[in-house]
Design a protein around this motif. Structure first.
Motif, short mmCIF file in Angstrom:
data_model
loop_
_atom_site.label_atom_id
_atom_site.label_comp_id
_atom_site.label_asym_id
_atom_site.label_seq_id
_atom_site.Cartn_x
_atom_site.Cartn_y
_atom_site.Cartn_z
N LEU A 35 3.06 -11.42 -4.65
CA LEU A 35 2.04 -10.64 -3.95
C LEU A 35 1.74 -11.28 -2.59
O LEU A 35 1.94 -12.48 -2.40
N ARG A 36 1.26 -10.46 -1.66
CA ARG A 36 0.85 -10.98 -0.36
C ARG A 36 -0.51 -11.67 -0.48
O ARG A 36 -1.28 -11.39 -1.40
N VAL A 37 -0.77 -12.54 0.49
CA VAL A 37 -1.99 -13.34 0.47
C VAL A 37 -3.24 -12.46 0.37
O VAL A 37 -4.15 -12.74 -0.42
N ASP A 38 -3.29 -11.40 1.17
CA ASP A 38 -4.47 -10.52 1.14
C ASP A 38 -4.66 -9.88 -0.24
O ASP A 38 -5.78 -9.72 -0.72
N VAL A 71 16.93 -10.66 3.71
CA VAL A 71 16.36 -12.00 3.54
C VAL A 71 15.17 -11.99 2.60
O VAL A 71 15.05 -12.81 1.69
N ALA A 72 14.26 -11.05 2.81
CA ALA A 72 13.05 -10.99 1.99
C ALA A 72 13.12 -9.75 1.10
O ALA A 72 12.52 -8.73 1.38
N VAL A 73 13.88 -9.86 0.04
CA VAL A 73 14.17 -8.69 -0.79
C VAL A 73 12.94 -8.15 -1.49
O VAL A 73 12.93 -7.02 -1.96
N THR A 74 11.87 -8.93 -1.59
CA THR A 74 10.68 -8.44 -2.29
C THR A 74 9.63 -7.91 -1.34
O THR A 74 8.51 -7.67 -1.74
N LEU A 75 9.98 -7.75 -0.05
CA LEU A 75 8.99 -7.22 0.87
C LEU A 75 8.51 -5.84 0.44
O LEU A 75 9.33 -5.03 0.05
N LEU A 111 -3.79 -31.00 0.09
CA LEU A 111 -2.63 -30.48 0.81
C LEU A 111 -2.11 -29.26 0.05
O LEU A 111 -1.79 -29.35 -1.14
N VAL A 112 -2.06 -28.12 0.74
CA VAL A 112 -1.58 -26.88 0.15
C VAL A 112 -0.17 -26.61 0.67
O VAL A 112 0.05 -26.59 1.88
N ILE A 113 0.78 -26.42 -0.22
CA ILE A 113 2.17 -26.12 0.16
C ILE A 113 2.46 -24.68 -0.26
O ILE A 113 2.50 -24.35 -1.45
N LEU A 114 2.64 -23.82 0.74
CA LEU A 114 2.89 -22.40 0.49
C LEU A 114 4.35 -22.09 0.80
O LEU A 114 4.85 -22.39 1.89
N VAL A 115 5.04 -21.48 -0.16
CA VAL A 115 6.43 -21.06 0.03
C VAL A 115 6.46 -19.54 -0.06
O VAL A 115 6.03 -18.96 -1.07
N PHE A 116 6.97 -18.88 0.99
CA PHE A 116 6.98 -17.42 1.04
C PHE A 116 8.39 -16.89 0.76
O PHE A 116 9.38 -17.62 0.82
N THR A 117 8.46 -15.60 0.48
CA THR A 117 9.74 -15.01 0.07
C THR A 117 10.75 -14.94 1.21
O THR A 117 11.92 -14.66 0.97
N ASP A 118 10.31 -15.15 2.45
CA ASP A 118 11.27 -15.17 3.55
C ASP A 118 11.77 -16.58 3.82
O ASP A 118 12.34 -16.85 4.87
N ASN A 119 11.52 -17.48 2.85
CA ASN A 119 11.97 -18.88 2.90
C ASN A 119 11.16 -19.76 3.83
O ASN A 119 11.50 -20.92 4.03
#
Length: 353
Positions: free
Chosen positions: A195-198, A349-353, A155-163
């Motif tokens: 960093l982004r997934v890509d 919301v996503a200050v690191t975009l 089970l992979v749990i991914l948390v992104f910067t946009d919450n």
């Protein structure tokens, strides 16, 4: 007079065409010569107006319904109106303030924010509000965790910067111990958070090439986990729609089969999503009138869209779908302002975009 190309109209003709379309957009009825004589403010006879209308009809800009001597604009006439005759004004300050007040002021997930925006667009225009959802891969990763499952699954749990939080189950070639999963998660979080997934995938591949035959067990496990965890997801592409039932009140869309086709398109989403993704790639406002969209279900509709993004990166598009007889001078500024406010909110919301 109409010049050979059909779009070069003299000032009098443009004024009459603008008056006709403006009147039609208000009441939906064919506009007669006497009405035009009054509403245009021109000192011309009804006979002169009829001659000009005949020329406009020959040019495909207006049409005369069988039941009336008046005329209505064609999609081509509406296109000319929007492109060169309409007088757009910025959204009034009170309406802009209303939009701003309705957007969530505190932290929210991107999906929450987009759902709010689609509802707002529908409420402001009384049509259907649509918003595309960015791929999660468009947002930087904040944190990743792995949990061992039976049969070499994880089970992979991914948390992104946009919450946003996304759970994925991946299948590995061999089971990994809890300690190996913890080491891999620590490695990815310490080296690639933000960093982004890509980009993470590209960095890992570069490290694999650099390590060559000396690839250690930790890096090999991490690469396998990351490759499976960050694989593109078909479900990432999505669109939120609000207020579809508003369209049932539009007389121009009252045909039962047309409504059925339109609601099927909303439910299936594929064609609409393709159209919106095209709009998302171009800055500014895009407008499709009737068959211009290329999708039969939208032949009786107009689609007004504007792209949104954050930190110079296009993420999607917002829009309104309604009948071709809509108040373009009002709908276009609403869509444009909403896209701008959404971009501002995403930057917060996503200050690191």
């Amino acid at each position: 007079m109409i010049l050979p190309h059909g779009h070069d109209l003299d000032a009098r003709t443009r004024r009459l065409l603008r008056a006709l379309i403006s009147q039609y957009l208000v009441d939906g009825e064919p506009v007669g010569s006497r009405t035009l004589a009054r509403s245009s403010g021109l000192d011309v006879s009804p006979a002169t107006i009829r001659n000009i209308m005949a020329d406009l009809e020959d040019a495909g800009l207006v049409a005369s319904p069988h039941t009336s001597s008046g005329r209505v604009p064609t999609p081509r006439g509406l296109r000319l109106f929007v492109d060169s005759l309409i007088e757009l004004q910025p959204l009034p300050r009170a309406e802009l303030a209303r939009l701003q007040s309705e957007l969530p002021p505190g932290p929210a997930t991107t999906r929450d924010l987009l759902g709010n925006v689609s509802t707002l667009l529908s409420a402001m225009t009384r049509f259907a509000g649509v918003v595309t959802v960015p791929r999660l891969a468009d947002f930087p990763l904040r944190h990743i965790d792995f949990v061992a499952l039976p049969d070499a699954r994880v089970l992979v749990i991914l948390v992104f910067t946009d919450n946003q939080v996304q759970n994925r189950i991946v299948q590995l070639a061999r089971p990994l111990a809890g300690s190996e999963l913890e080491q891999a998660a620590n490695y990815l979080n310490s080296h690639f958070a933000g960093l982004r997934v890509d980009d993470i995938r590209a960095h890992l591949l570069a490290e694999v090439r650099e390590a060559g035959s000396e690839l250690n067990r930790l890096l090999a496990s991490t690469v396998e986990l990351a490759t499976a965890s960050f694989a593109p997801q078909a479900s990432d592409a999505d669109m939120l729609v609000s207020g579809q039932t508003n369209l049932m009140a539009c007389a121009e869309l009252a045909d039962l089969q047309r409504l059925r086709d339109l609601f099927d398109a909303f439910q299936q989403k594929n064609e609409l999503l393709q159209l919106m993704e095209v709009c998302a790639k171009a800055p500014g406002v895009r407008l499709f009138i009737g068959e211009e969209s290329g999708f039969a279900a939208l032949d009786g509709c107009s689609v007004v869209t504007a792209s949104y993004g954050a930190r110079g990166r296009m993420l999607g598009a917002v829009g309104v779908i309604g009948p071709t007889r809509m108040a373009y001078e009002r709908v276009i500024p609403v869509v444009q302002a909403t896209a701008g406010l959404l971009s501002d909110a995403l930057n917060r919301v996503a200050v690191t975009l």
